[in-house]
Design a protein around this motif. Structure first.
Motif, PDB file in Angstrom:
ATOM      1  N   LYS A  16     -24.645 -49.828 -30.249  1.00  0.00           N
ATOM      2  CA  LYS A  16     -23.598 -49.128 -31.002  1.00  0.00           C
ATOM      3  C   LYS A  16     -22.966 -48.054 -30.139  1.00  0.00           C
ATOM      4  N   VAL A  17     -23.784 -47.320 -29.421  1.00  0.00           N
ATOM      5  CA  VAL A  17     -23.273 -46.289 -28.517  1.00  0.00           C
ATOM      6  C   VAL A  17     -22.506 -46.924 -27.367  1.00  0.00           C
ATOM      7  N   ILE A  18     -23.056 -47.973 -26.794  1.00  0.00           N
ATOM      8  CA  ILE A  18     -22.385 -48.679 -25.701  1.00  0.00           C
ATOM      9  C   ILE A  18     -21.020 -49.180 -26.152  1.00  0.00           C
ATOM     10  N   ALA A  19     -20.959 -49.803 -27.320  1.00  0.00           N
ATOM     11  CA  ALA A  19     -19.698 -50.359 -27.821  1.00  0.00           C
ATOM     12  C   ALA A  19     -18.663 -49.269 -28.044  1.00  0.00           C
ATOM     13  N   GLU A  20     -19.083 -48.148 -28.618  1.00  0.00           N
ATOM     14  CA  GLU A  20     -18.158 -47.039 -28.855  1.00  0.00           C
ATOM     15  C   GLU A  20     -17.579 -46.531 -27.542  1.00  0.00           C
ATOM     16  N   ARG A  21     -18.421 -46.404 -26.537  1.00  0.00           N
ATOM     17  CA  ARG A  21     -17.952 -45.955 -25.223  1.00  0.00           C
ATOM     18  C   ARG A  21     -16.967 -46.948 -24.628  1.00  0.00           C
ATOM     19  N   ASN A  22     -17.301 -48.226 -24.739  1.00  0.00           N
ATOM     20  CA  ASN A  22     -16.443 -49.253 -24.147  1.00  0.00           C
ATOM     21  C   ASN A  22     -15.064 -49.278 -24.797  1.00  0.00           C
ATOM     22  N   VAL A  23     -15.036 -49.166 -26.107  1.00  0.00           N
ATOM     23  CA  VAL A  23     -13.749 -49.154 -26.820  1.00  0.00           C
ATOM     24  C   VAL A  23     -12.938 -47.927 -26.423  1.00  0.00           C
ATOM     25  N   ARG A  24     -13.594 -46.791 -26.333  1.00  0.00           N
ATOM     26  CA  ARG A  24     -12.892 -45.546 -25.980  1.00  0.00           C
ATOM     27  C   ARG A  24     -12.291 -45.642 -24.577  1.00  0.00           C
ATOM     28  N   LYS A  25     -13.048 -46.172 -23.641  1.00  0.00           N
ATOM     29  CA  LYS A  25     -12.543 -46.310 -22.267  1.00  0.00           C
ATOM     30  C   LYS A  25     -11.349 -47.248 -22.213  1.00  0.00           C
ATOM     31  N   ALA A  26     -11.508 -48.424 -22.805  1.00  0.00           N
ATOM     32  CA  ALA A  26     -10.447 -49.426 -22.747  1.00  0.00           C
ATOM     33  C   ALA A  26      -9.193 -48.939 -23.460  1.00  0.00           C
ATOM     34  N   GLN A  27      -9.362 -48.322 -24.627  1.00  0.00           N
ATOM     35  CA  GLN A  27      -8.205 -47.873 -25.389  1.00  0.00           C
ATOM     36  C   GLN A  27      -7.406 -46.815 -24.635  1.00  0.00           C
ATOM     37  N   ALA A  28      -8.111 -45.908 -23.976  1.00  0.00           N
ATOM     38  CA  ALA A  28      -7.423 -44.865 -23.210  1.00  0.00           C
ATOM     39  C   ALA A  28      -6.569 -45.481 -22.102  1.00  0.00           C
ATOM     40  N   LEU A  29      -7.112 -46.472 -21.421  1.00  0.00           N
ATOM     41  CA  LEU A  29      -6.379 -47.093 -20.321  1.00  0.00           C
ATOM     42  C   LEU A  29      -5.212 -47.930 -20.829  1.00  0.00           C
ATOM     43  N   TYR A  30      -5.432 -48.709 -21.870  1.00  0.00           N
ATOM     44  CA  TYR A  30      -4.343 -49.521 -22.426  1.00  0.00           C
ATOM     45  C   TYR A  30      -3.235 -48.632 -23.021  1.00  0.00           C
ATOM     46  N   ASP A  31      -3.623 -47.542 -23.662  1.00  0.00           N
ATOM     47  CA  ASP A  31      -2.618 -46.640 -24.234  1.00  0.00           C
ATOM     48  C   ASP A  31      -1.711 -46.093 -23.141  1.00  0.00           C
ATOM     49  N   TYR A  32      -2.322 -45.734 -22.013  1.00  0.00           N
ATOM     50  CA  TYR A  32      -1.488 -45.211 -20.922  1.00  0.00           C
ATOM     51  C   TYR A  32      -0.564 -46.301 -20.374  1.00  0.00           C
ATOM     52  N   ILE A  33      -1.099 -47.478 -20.159  1.00  0.00           N
ATOM     53  CA  ILE A  33      -0.287 -48.579 -19.623  1.00  0.00           C
ATOM     54  C   ILE A  33       0.874 -48.889 -20.564  1.00  0.00           C
ATOM     55  N   ASP A  34       0.599 -48.929 -21.863  1.00  0.00           N
ATOM     56  CA  ASP A  34       1.646 -49.251 -22.844  1.00  0.00           C
ATOM     57  C   ASP A  34       2.763 -48.214 -22.854  1.00  0.00           C
ATOM     58  N   GLY A  35       2.417 -46.969 -22.553  1.00  0.00           N
ATOM     59  CA  GLY A  35       3.424 -45.915 -22.553  1.00  0.00           C
ATOM     60  C   GLY A  35       4.080 -45.694 -21.210  1.00  0.00           C
ATOM     61  N   SER A  36       3.623 -46.437 -20.224  1.00  0.00           N
ATOM     62  CA  SER A  36       4.138 -46.261 -18.859  1.00  0.00           C
ATOM     63  C   SER A  36       5.465 -46.988 -18.651  1.00  0.00           C
ATOM     64  N   GLN A  37       6.264 -46.472 -17.733  1.00  0.00           N
ATOM     65  CA  GLN A  37       7.495 -47.150 -17.331  1.00  0.00           C
ATOM     66  C   GLN A  37       7.285 -48.012 -16.096  1.00  0.00           C
ATOM     67  N   LEU A  38       6.112 -47.902 -15.465  1.00  0.00           N
ATOM     68  CA  LEU A  38       5.864 -48.635 -14.221  1.00  0.00           C
ATOM     69  C   LEU A  38       4.911 -49.805 -14.403  1.00  0.00           C
ATOM     70  N   TYR A  39       3.845 -49.625 -15.173  1.00  0.00           N
ATOM     71  CA  TYR A  39       2.793 -50.636 -15.285  1.00  0.00           C
ATOM     72  C   TYR A  39       2.964 -51.455 -16.565  1.00  0.00           C
ATOM     73  N   ARG A  40       2.456 -52.684 -16.515  1.00  0.00           N
ATOM     74  CA  ARG A  40       2.467 -53.490 -17.730  1.00  0.00           C
ATOM     75  C   ARG A  40       1.250 -54.414 -17.763  1.00  0.00           C
ATOM     76  N   ASN A  41       0.835 -54.698 -18.967  1.00  0.00           N
ATOM     77  CA  ASN A  41      -0.241 -55.648 -19.220  1.00  0.00           C
ATOM     78  C   ASN A  41       0.334 -56.726 -20.134  1.00  0.00           C
ATOM     79  N   VAL A  42       0.058 -58.012 -19.823  1.00  0.00           N
ATOM     80  CA  VAL A  42       0.721 -59.104 -20.553  1.00  0.00           C
ATOM     81  C   VAL A  42      -0.161 -59.748 -21.608  1.00  0.00           C
ATOM     82  N   VAL A  43      -1.336 -59.214 -21.848  1.00  0.00           N
ATOM     83  CA  VAL A  43      -2.249 -59.801 -22.828  1.00  0.00           C
ATOM     84  C   VAL A  43      -1.963 -59.207 -24.210  1.00  0.00           C
ATOM     85  N   ALA A  44      -1.924 -60.065 -25.219  1.00  0.00           N
ATOM     86  CA  ALA A  44      -1.722 -59.596 -26.588  1.00  0.00           C
ATOM     87  C   ALA A  44      -2.824 -58.613 -26.965  1.00  0.00           C
ATOM     88  N   LYS A  45      -2.468 -57.598 -27.742  1.00  0.00           N
ATOM     89  CA  LYS A  45      -3.416 -56.533 -28.054  1.00  0.00           C
ATOM     90  C   LYS A  45      -4.705 -57.056 -28.674  1.00  0.00           C
TER      91      LYS A  45
END
Length: 361
Positions: free
Chosen positions: A261-290
């Motif tokens: 449970k702790v591991i999963a919470e950490r993993n979601v927090r890490k991934a979400q932070a990185l995807y949130d930045y990419i989604d708001g960026s003007q330079l980077y993009r990720n092509v996988v559906a959310k």
């Protein structure tokens, strides 16, 4: 370079606490005056270690009593061959769900040993996504249905368990094993190379339901025969003892910090932070559906191969290692398995912001 963060897709980083524990015991394990690498794998102390490792893993992963745990060799690729040799029975064929490179590779290997049907379940493009996971109408035609829940190259993860009715479901969890809690009873076999979330390369975990053991074809090599390995405590030959030992330390560490449970919470927090930045960026993009974005492997590009190369070079110089994407897709890939701390992801985001400000046309 003040601190290095290792984003390698595998072999990947191991919890620092585990490495420090191994370092402290390297030349004097359990007060024996020798390394764990130097003791007999059939000696009292090592046999106690593997029994405790299995006990800890069963507790952490909630493995039911009617499943065997095997620690084998040959990596996931070895299991690509072992599965059809052990599981193909009266129906004479298996179904492979193709979601990317590794599921396709597993199907290709299995065809050397059995009749294999393959269905592509991913639609690629600017919104790469999984198309369907309901195979309940056809699954009973097959001895087993195989899939890969996390494709490391493309960064596609399947969070929903495929519906295969009463058929045997097999999962290659090499890149998302122990990343969150799952219902083991939904699977006939789960297998995983160790080098991403379990420990170092060289040992392979197989979790298999009891009733699926003992049906290997006659010509199956003994090292790939699940019944032979079960009866020999996964040691029909000398096992990779140091890798097994390190896995045992990883299991204990996961227990000590609060489990999956702790591991999963950490993993979601890490991934979400990185995807949130990419989604708001003007330079980077990720092509996988959310809904299919991997929590383990975050892929992104700038759209300019030369700029991608510059990013990788400057990131490496800044202590952010192994961000180069797989040669099949190029671009960048941040593998943020269990052992990657949030601080590593935050450091990557800060670098990405700096690079974007300096290079955005």
């Amino acid at each position: 370079m003040s601190q290095v963060f290792n984003f390698s897709a595998g072999p990947a980083m191991i919890f620092p606490e585990v490495l420090h524990k191994a370092q402290a015991e390297l030349t004097n394990w359990l007060g024996q005056g020798v390394s764990v690498m130097e003791v007999s794998h059939r000696g009292k102390y090592f046999m106690e270690l593997i029994a405790e490792a299995e006990k800890d893993l069963r507790e952490v992963y909630h493995i039911p009593d009617n499943y065997r745990v095997l620690f084998l060799q040959g990596g996931a690729r070895g299991q690509f061959a072992a599965l059809p040799m052990n599981l193909i029975g009266k129906k004479g064929k298996a179904l492979y769900l193709n979601s990317g490179h590794w599921s396709a590779t597993a199907a290709k290997e299995a065809r050397n040993f059995a009749e294999i049907d393959e269905i592509t379940i991913v639609e690629k493009g600017e919104n790469t996504h999984i198309t369907t996971l309901d195979f309940s109408d056809i699954a009973d035609q097959y001895d087993y249905v195989h899939y890969c829940p996390n494709e490391t190259i493309s960064g596609v993860e399947i969070f929903e368990i495929p519906n295969v009715g009463d058929a045997v479901l097999v999962a290659d969890m090499s890149s998302n094993i122990l990343s969150r809690e799952i219902d083991i009873s939904k699977f006939g076999v789960i297998y995983a190379g160790a080098q991403k979330n379990l420990g170092p390369a060289g040992i392979t975990l197989v979790i298999i339901r009891d009733d699926l053991i003992g049906h290997a074809r006659k010509e199956t090599p003994s090292i790939w025969n699940y019944a032979v390995q079960r009866d020999a405590d996964s040691m029909i030959n000398t096992p990779p003892t140091f890798a097994w030992y390190l896995c045992s330390l990883v299991f204990k560490h996961i227990k000590a910090i609060g489990g999956l449970k702790v591991i999963a919470e950490r993993n979601v927090r890490k991934a979400q932070a990185l995807y949130d930045y990419i989604d708001g960026s003007q330079l980077y993009r990720n092509v996988v559906a959310k809904e299919n974005r991997s929590t383990m492997n975050v892929t992104f590009v700038t759209g300019n191969p030369e700029l991608d190369a510059k990013f990788i070079a400057e990131a490496t110089a800044a202590g952010l290692q192994a961000l180069k994407g797989h040669k099949v897709l190029g671009g960048m890939r941040a593998s943020i398995y269990n052992a990657m701390p949030l601080e590593g992801v935050e450091a990557l985001i800060q670098f990405m912001k700096k690079f974007e400000a300096e290079n955005l046309a």
